[in-house]
Design a protein around this motif. Structure first.
Motif, PDB file in Angstrom:
ATOM      1  N   LEU A   1       0.990  -1.118  -0.005  1.00  0.00           N
ATOM      2  CA  LEU A   1      -0.012  -0.027  -0.004  1.00  0.00           C
ATOM      3  C   LEU A   1       0.826   1.176  -0.049  1.00  0.00           C
ATOM      4  O   LEU A   1       1.879   1.352   0.951  1.00  0.00           O
ATOM      5  CB  LEU A   1      -1.099  -0.011   1.197  1.00  0.00           C
ATOM      6  N   VAL A   2       0.806   1.931  -1.083  1.00  0.00           N
ATOM      7  CA  VAL A   2       1.678   3.194  -1.009  1.00  0.00           C
ATOM      8  C   VAL A   2       0.822   4.542  -0.829  1.00  0.00           C
ATOM      9  O   VAL A   2      -0.284   4.695  -1.253  1.00  0.00           O
ATOM     10  CB  VAL A   2       2.261   3.254  -2.685  1.00  0.00           C
ATOM     11  N   PRO A   3       1.405   5.379   0.289  1.00  0.00           N
ATOM     12  CA  PRO A   3       0.819   6.433   0.755  1.00  0.00           C
ATOM     13  C   PRO A   3       0.305   7.255  -0.480  1.00  0.00           C
ATOM     14  O   PRO A   3       1.053   7.567  -1.722  1.00  0.00           O
ATOM     15  CB  PRO A   3       1.785   7.292   1.392  1.00  0.00           C
ATOM     16  N   GLY A   4      -0.866   7.807  -0.649  1.00  0.00           N
ATOM     17  CA  GLY A   4      -1.358   8.826  -1.428  1.00  0.00           C
ATOM     18  C   GLY A   4      -2.271   8.127  -2.782  1.00  0.00           C
ATOM     19  O   GLY A   4      -2.725   8.531  -3.669  1.00  0.00           O
ATOM     20  N   GLU A   5      -2.090   6.761  -2.797  1.00  0.00           N
ATOM     21  CA  GLU A   5      -2.724   5.888  -3.926  1.00  0.00           C
ATOM     22  C   GLU A   5      -3.797   4.933  -3.071  1.00  0.00           C
ATOM     23  O   GLU A   5      -3.503   4.186  -2.127  1.00  0.00           O
ATOM     24  CB  GLU A   5      -1.752   5.117  -4.483  1.00  0.00           C
ATOM     25  N   SER A   6      -4.883   5.018  -3.805  1.00  0.00           N
ATOM     26  CA  SER A   6      -5.954   4.123  -3.097  1.00  0.00           C
ATOM     27  C   SER A   6      -6.015   2.971  -4.097  1.00  0.00           C
ATOM     28  O   SER A   6      -5.630   2.687  -5.128  1.00  0.00           O
ATOM     29  CB  SER A   6      -7.434   4.769  -3.242  1.00  0.00           C
ATOM     30  N   VAL A   7      -6.677   1.636  -3.373  1.00  0.00           N
ATOM     31  CA  VAL A   7      -6.524   0.436  -3.803  1.00  0.00           C
ATOM     32  C   VAL A   7      -7.797  -0.150  -3.721  1.00  0.00           C
ATOM     33  O   VAL A   7      -8.687  -0.105  -2.765  1.00  0.00           O
ATOM     34  CB  VAL A   7      -5.455  -0.463  -3.290  1.00  0.00           C
ATOM     35  N   THR A   8      -8.348  -0.596  -5.079  1.00  0.00           N
ATOM     36  CA  THR A   8      -9.700  -1.125  -4.964  1.00  0.00           C
ATOM     37  C   THR A   8      -9.538  -2.667  -5.133  1.00  0.00           C
ATOM     38  O   THR A   8      -8.434  -3.350  -5.651  1.00  0.00           O
ATOM     39  CB  THR A   8     -10.384  -0.780  -6.212  1.00  0.00           C
ATOM     40  N   ILE A   9     -10.567  -3.483  -4.341  1.00  0.00           N
ATOM     41  CA  ILE A   9     -10.693  -4.782  -4.296  1.00  0.00           C
ATOM     42  C   ILE A   9     -12.061  -5.207  -4.915  1.00  0.00           C
ATOM     43  O   ILE A   9     -13.049  -4.649  -4.512  1.00  0.00           O
ATOM     44  CB  ILE A   9     -10.469  -5.320  -2.686  1.00  0.00           C
ATOM     45  N   GLY A  10     -11.797  -6.412  -5.728  1.00  0.00           N
ATOM     46  CA  GLY A  10     -13.111  -6.844  -6.224  1.00  0.00           C
ATOM     47  C   GLY A  10     -12.986  -8.035  -7.141  1.00  0.00           C
ATOM     48  O   GLY A  10     -11.795  -8.339  -7.554  1.00  0.00           O
ATOM     49  N   ARG A  11     -14.089  -8.253  -7.871  1.00  0.00           N
ATOM     50  CA  ARG A  11     -13.922  -9.630  -8.694  1.00  0.00           C
ATOM     51  C   ARG A  11     -13.776  -9.038 -10.329  1.00  0.00           C
ATOM     52  O   ARG A  11     -13.077  -9.960 -11.129  1.00  0.00           O
ATOM     53  CB  ARG A  11     -15.144 -10.318  -8.663  1.00  0.00           C
ATOM     54  N   ALA A  12     -13.942  -7.818 -10.611  1.00  0.00           N
ATOM     55  CA  ALA A  12     -13.659  -7.304 -11.742  1.00  0.00           C
ATOM     56  C   ALA A  12     -12.273  -7.277 -12.046  1.00  0.00           C
ATOM     57  O   ALA A  12     -11.504  -7.068 -11.172  1.00  0.00           O
ATOM     58  CB  ALA A  12     -14.224  -5.915 -12.025  1.00  0.00           C
ATOM     59  N   PRO A  13     -11.568  -7.373 -13.280  1.00  0.00           N
ATOM     60  CA  PRO A  13     -10.187  -7.485 -13.638  1.00  0.00           C
ATOM     61  C   PRO A  13      -9.717  -6.169 -13.756  1.00  0.00           C
ATOM     62  O   PRO A  13      -8.453  -5.913 -13.560  1.00  0.00           O
ATOM     63  CB  PRO A  13     -10.253  -8.109 -14.970  1.00  0.00           C
ATOM     64  N   THR A  14     -10.364  -5.051 -13.297  1.00  0.00           N
ATOM     65  CA  THR A  14     -10.038  -3.831 -13.415  1.00  0.00           C
ATOM     66  C   THR A  14      -9.696  -3.382 -12.159  1.00  0.00           C
ATOM     67  O   THR A  14      -8.865  -2.225 -11.941  1.00  0.00           O
ATOM     68  CB  THR A  14     -11.203  -2.639 -13.985  1.00  0.00           C
ATOM     69  N   ASN A  15      -9.651  -4.101 -11.063  1.00  0.00           N
ATOM     70  CA  ASN A  15      -8.987  -3.881  -9.712  1.00  0.00           C
ATOM     71  C   ASN A  15      -7.795  -4.144  -9.405  1.00  0.00           C
ATOM     72  O   ASN A  15      -7.390  -4.960 -10.200  1.00  0.00           O
ATOM     73  CB  ASN A  15      -9.978  -4.759  -8.867  1.00  0.00           C
ATOM     74  N   GLN A  16      -7.084  -3.373  -8.542  1.00  0.00           N
ATOM     75  CA  GLN A  16      -5.782  -3.569  -8.299  1.00  0.00           C
ATOM     76  C   GLN A  16      -5.783  -4.929  -7.721  1.00  0.00           C
ATOM     77  O   GLN A  16      -4.572  -5.791  -7.806  1.00  0.00           O
ATOM     78  CB  GLN A  16      -5.321  -2.674  -7.432  1.00  0.00           C
ATOM     79  N   ILE A  17      -6.451  -5.431  -6.711  1.00  0.00           N
ATOM     80  CA  ILE A  17      -6.388  -6.603  -6.150  1.00  0.00           C
ATOM     81  C   ILE A  17      -7.551  -7.609  -6.638  1.00  0.00           C
ATOM     82  O   ILE A  17      -8.838  -7.090  -6.347  1.00  0.00           O
ATOM     83  CB  ILE A  17      -6.565  -6.555  -4.584  1.00  0.00           C
ATOM     84  N   VAL A  18      -7.501  -8.569  -7.239  1.00  0.00           N
ATOM     85  CA  VAL A  18      -8.628  -9.005  -7.936  1.00  0.00           C
ATOM     86  C   VAL A  18      -8.659 -10.620  -7.137  1.00  0.00           C
ATOM     87  O   VAL A  18      -7.836 -11.384  -6.966  1.00  0.00           O
ATOM     88  CB  VAL A  18      -8.199  -9.707  -9.500  1.00  0.00           C
ATOM     89  N   ILE A  19     -10.116 -10.793  -6.490  1.00  0.00           N
ATOM     90  CA  ILE A  19     -10.589 -11.625  -6.023  1.00  0.00           C
ATOM     91  C   ILE A  19     -11.494 -12.624  -6.676  1.00  0.00           C
ATOM     92  O   ILE A  19     -12.553 -12.047  -7.182  1.00  0.00           O
ATOM     93  CB  ILE A  19     -11.010 -11.553  -4.623  1.00  0.00           C
ATOM     94  N   LYS A  20     -11.193 -13.640  -7.020  1.00  0.00           N
ATOM     95  CA  LYS A  20     -11.951 -14.807  -8.038  1.00  0.00           C
ATOM     96  C   LYS A  20     -12.805 -15.506  -7.168  1.00  0.00           C
ATOM     97  O   LYS A  20     -12.668 -16.483  -6.796  1.00  0.00           O
ATOM     98  CB  LYS A  20     -11.016 -15.570  -8.904  1.00  0.00           C
ATOM     99  N   ASP A  21     -13.797 -14.846  -6.657  1.00  0.00           N
ATOM    100  CA  ASP A  21     -14.788 -15.598  -5.731  1.00  0.00           C
ATOM    101  C   ASP A  21     -16.219 -15.027  -6.013  1.00  0.00           C
ATOM    102  O   ASP A  21     -16.428 -14.054  -6.238  1.00  0.00           O
ATOM    103  CB  ASP A  21     -14.347 -15.069  -4.282  1.00  0.00           C
ATOM    104  N   GLU A  22     -17.264 -15.872  -6.168  1.00  0.00           N
ATOM    105  CA  GLU A  22     -18.537 -15.434  -6.519  1.00  0.00           C
ATOM    106  C   GLU A  22     -19.357 -14.687  -5.458  1.00  0.00           C
ATOM    107  O   GLU A  22     -20.022 -13.838  -5.794  1.00  0.00           O
ATOM    108  CB  GLU A  22     -19.619 -16.918  -6.699  1.00  0.00           C
ATOM    109  N   ARG A  23     -18.605 -14.811  -4.334  1.00  0.00           N
ATOM    110  CA  ARG A  23     -19.372 -14.023  -3.100  1.00  0.00           C
ATOM    111  C   ARG A  23     -18.923 -12.474  -3.048  1.00  0.00           C
ATOM    112  O   ARG A  23     -19.178 -11.838  -2.402  1.00  0.00           O
ATOM    113  CB  ARG A  23     -19.171 -14.694  -1.790  1.00  0.00           C
ATOM    114  N   CYS A  24     -17.567 -12.235  -4.018  1.00  0.00           N
ATOM    115  CA  CYS A  24     -17.185 -10.864  -3.883  1.00  0.00           C
ATOM    116  C   CYS A  24     -17.653 -10.106  -5.100  1.00  0.00           C
ATOM    117  O   CYS A  24     -17.903 -10.827  -6.186  1.00  0.00           O
ATOM    118  CB  CYS A  24     -15.660 -11.226  -4.369  1.00  0.00           C
TER     119      CYS A  24
END
Length: 700
Positions: free
Chosen positions: A48-71
């Motif tokens: 996590l870099v100061p000044g940058e936000s990180v998105t989490i989700g199932r879509a491939p456009t997120n920085q952190i991609v979670i391949k889970d149907e509940r996400c």
């Protein structure tokens, strides 16, 4: 964007390498890390870099991609606010958990917090060198251990898994019904669902028809979900998806309540099939379009599940489940399990359809092999050397190469099917099947089913789909014997197929088009039937393209000795009898005999004679010749031999013929009138005119 790309997970590297790579000195203030675990393994570290936000989700456009149907596609966001890192839930469907508590809005993160999204965990730490003083406090994994003895002072996570060898004999316990009560360590719900789905797939693979498959699917659903009523509904074959929705039928249903199963509403079925998505509705109101209604009114349900059964890009049916028990309410896990069962049912149905298709093809191949064996065992040539049979052979050679319909005419027993086979095997369709159907042997309903096939459930007794003779004869020849016995309704449908139009199976809606050479045969006077309105005029002209008339055996006496010798040799080889031939009188009588049954009768007469002959030669007494008159030639008499003719009047010939026929029938006047082709009253007048009753009295 460059910073975000640098921050993406580094696939292909081990967790220990990732930690070593991101290890920093404490002087970098507010730099933090998310240690990611998917399933049962910690897999990556995200900086996590100061000044940058990180998105989490199932879509491939997120920085952190979670391949889970509940996400959710965009589930959560981590950003820096007022000197600390903050986690924000982006109105996700299933929520975000931090240290076992579901958060709402913004939530400040503290080192050591564990974020749970679906089955994935993300541990928030601010110093990797001190991230794992006690691995059990964060990872809760006894097989993970920190080794801090690296040269640069960074921490390295090592995984130590002891060697284990397990021997297992017999069927897997996952295929046996499980009971988790009383177990020291309860199995998680996901694990139980996976085991139940495995057992169900194993059971579905053993199904032999749609109904048993549907019942097994319902049994598995009732054991693993909170429902007490449901059904499997399938759509009939149709290229139109709207028509398929309207043709849903219940394959199997089940209910554990006092109420009978109530069919899914049209609104819900149409929505699921159109959107191709599963639906879970809980606490449905009575006035809702999803409510369940019987003849007495509404049935209150605590939950309704409806999922599509998909095969590729088509929806072939739905699973409909509901619960009326307040203590048994379906939840999202039940919806997930039902969706998995629906996909499993779709695969099982496809396999079952392929299995049935293979069985049909196998039966067709067996029939073709049987026909080939029959052809090898039976002389396929047309026996005869008379001018009439030479003409028939020439007409066969001329008709065979053409695509035109052939009409074969002749009395019963002359060998019309043999001529049809000769046309087929001399034509371009000889590599295809030769299928024969007697139209006089079946009722109108059965004849339609035999010709065009039927779908499962088309009528009482139609338990399986059946292909008709037209489909079976595709790329080959279809012979329809006794074509004049067709009913007017079947004649109309048959005419459309002859004109090249597609047809449908009985009870079906799928258009079927085949390439078949049609050969029709009849012993009726079709012209007279057309005049009397018993046979369609347009069908007659469609059939009367190429005509082959097979002469009766009595009209080609030159072939009688040839056929007699052929049948003698054949049955002598089959029976092993030492019969050398025919006596002179036996051959003379066969030449004089009228053969009302034609070649078929000769075959049976000689077979009997070979079996019962008492000497080396077949005598006249061994021949079972009848006194029946020939069809269509009742007035024709065998001419006497040259030099023995005595002139007679027509009245004398008629008188003698009527008397002979009466004596042959035992003076059965109705039968005699039928054979002579006259009315009973006309026969009585002729008996009185010729005083035939007096002759009977004198002879008696």
């Amino acid at each position: 964007m460059a910073g975000r790309r640098r921050a993406r997970r580094e696939a292909g590297c081990g967790l220990a390498d990732a930690i070593s790579r991101h290890a920093v000195k404490p002087s970098l203030l507010m730099v933090a890390y998310l240690v990611i675990r998917e399933g049962s393994k910690w897999t990556d570290v995200f900086r996590l870099v100061p000044g940058e936000s990180v998105t989490i989700g199932r879509a491939p456009t997120n920085q952190i991609v979670i391949k889970d149907e509940r996400c959710s596609r965009n589930h959560a966001e981590v950003f820096q606010s007022e000197g600390c890192w903050t986690l924000r839930d982006l109105e996700s469907r299933n929520g975000t958990i931090v240290d076992s508590k579901r958060i709402t809005g913004d939530h400040p993160l503290q080192p050591g917090n564990v974020i749970r999204i679906g089955n994935s965990h993300l541990a928030f730490v601010d110093d990797l060198s001190k991230a794992f003083p006690d691995s059990s406090s964060i990872f809760q994994d006894e097989n993970l251990r920190v080794n801090a003895s690296t040269d640069d002072g960074s921490s390295v996570l090592e995984v130590h898994e002891p060697t284990q060898i397990t021997h297992r004999k017999g069927q897997s316990r996952f295929l046996e019904p499980s009971d988790t009560e009383g177990e020291e360590v309860p199995i998680p719900k996901v694990g139980r669902a996976a085991a139940a789905l495995c057992r169900l797939a194993f059971e579905l693979a053993k199904s032999t028809d749609e109904e048993s498959l549907a019942n097994r699917a319902l049994d598995g659903l009732f054991q693993s979900t909170q429902v007490d009523a449901g059904a499997v509904l399938l759509a009939r074959d149709s290229p139109d998806q709207d028509a398929a929705r309207d043709s849903l039928y219940v394959v199997a249903s089940r209910t554990d309540t006092d109420h009978a199963y109530q069919r899914v509403s049209t609104f819900l079925a149409s929505t699921v099939m159109r959107e191709e998505q599963g639906v879970l509705a809980r606490n449905v109101m009575d006035d809702s379009q999803l409510s369940i209604r019987d003849s007495k009114g509404e049935i209150h349900t605590t939950g309704v599940i409806c999922t599509p059964i998909r095969q590729g890009d088509r929806v072939i049916g739905i699973l409909h489940l509901y619960s009326t028990d307040a203590e048994r309410t379906p939840d999202p896990d039940d919806l997930e399990f039902t969706l998995a069962v629906a996909d499993t049912v779709a695969v099982a149905l496809d396999n079952l359809s392929r299995q049935q298709e293979l069985a049909q093809n196998l039966n067709q191949i067996r029939d073709e092999n049987l026909q080939l064996r029959e052809r090898l065992g039976v002389q396929s040539e047309i026996i005869g050397r008379s001018p009439a049979m030479v003409r028939v052979s020439q007409e066969i050679a001329q008709a065979a190469p053409s695509r035109a319909t052939v009409l074969i005419r002749g009395e019963s027993g002359v060998g019309k099917e043999l001529v049809a086979r000769a046309v087929h095997f001399s034509s371009p369709w000889r590599r295809g099947p030769f299928v024969c159907l007697n139209c006089a042997a079946l009722s109108e309903t059965l004849l339609e089913s035999e010709l065009f096939g039927h779908e499962r459930g088309a009528f009482t007794g139609a338990t399986d789909r059946k292909i008709g003779k037209f489909e079976a004869a595709d790329q080959g020849t279809l012979m329809l014997d006794e074509i004049g016995e067709m009913s007017p309704t079947i004649q109309a449908k048959f005419l459309r197929v002859l004109e090249g139009h597609p047809f449908e199976r009985v009870g079906g809606s799928t258009a079927i088009k085949v390439d078949v050479r049609v050969i029709a045969a009849t012993n009726r006077d079709l012209e007279k039937d057309v005049a009397d309105g018993r046979f369609r005029r347009d069908l007659y002209f469609r059939l009367h393209v190429l005509e082959i008339v097979v002469p009766a055996l009595r009209k080609r006496p030159e072939d009688i000795p040839v056929l007699a010798e052929y049948f003698l040799q054949r049955f002598r080889a089959e029976t092993g009898r030492k019969v050398r031939g025919f006596s002179s009188r036996a051959m003379d009588e066969m030449l004089r005999y009228r053969w009302p049954g034609n070649v078929r009768e000769m075959k049976n007469v000689i077979e009997r004679a070979v079996v019962l002959a008492r000497g080396e030669f077949i005598e006249f007494e061994d021949l079972a010749l009848t006194t029946l008159s020939t069809a269509g030639d009742t007035g024709e008499q065998m001419l006497p031999k040259a030099g023995s003719y005595e002139p007679s009047s027509l009245a004398d010939i008629e008188r003698q013929h009527i008397l002979s026929t009466l004596n042959a029938t035992g003076w059965n006047k109705s039968q005699t009138a039928s054979i002579l082709g006259i009315e009973r009253s006309t026969l009585d007048r002729k008996i009185r005119r010729y005083s035939l009753a007096d002759l009977r009295a004198k002879s008696g």
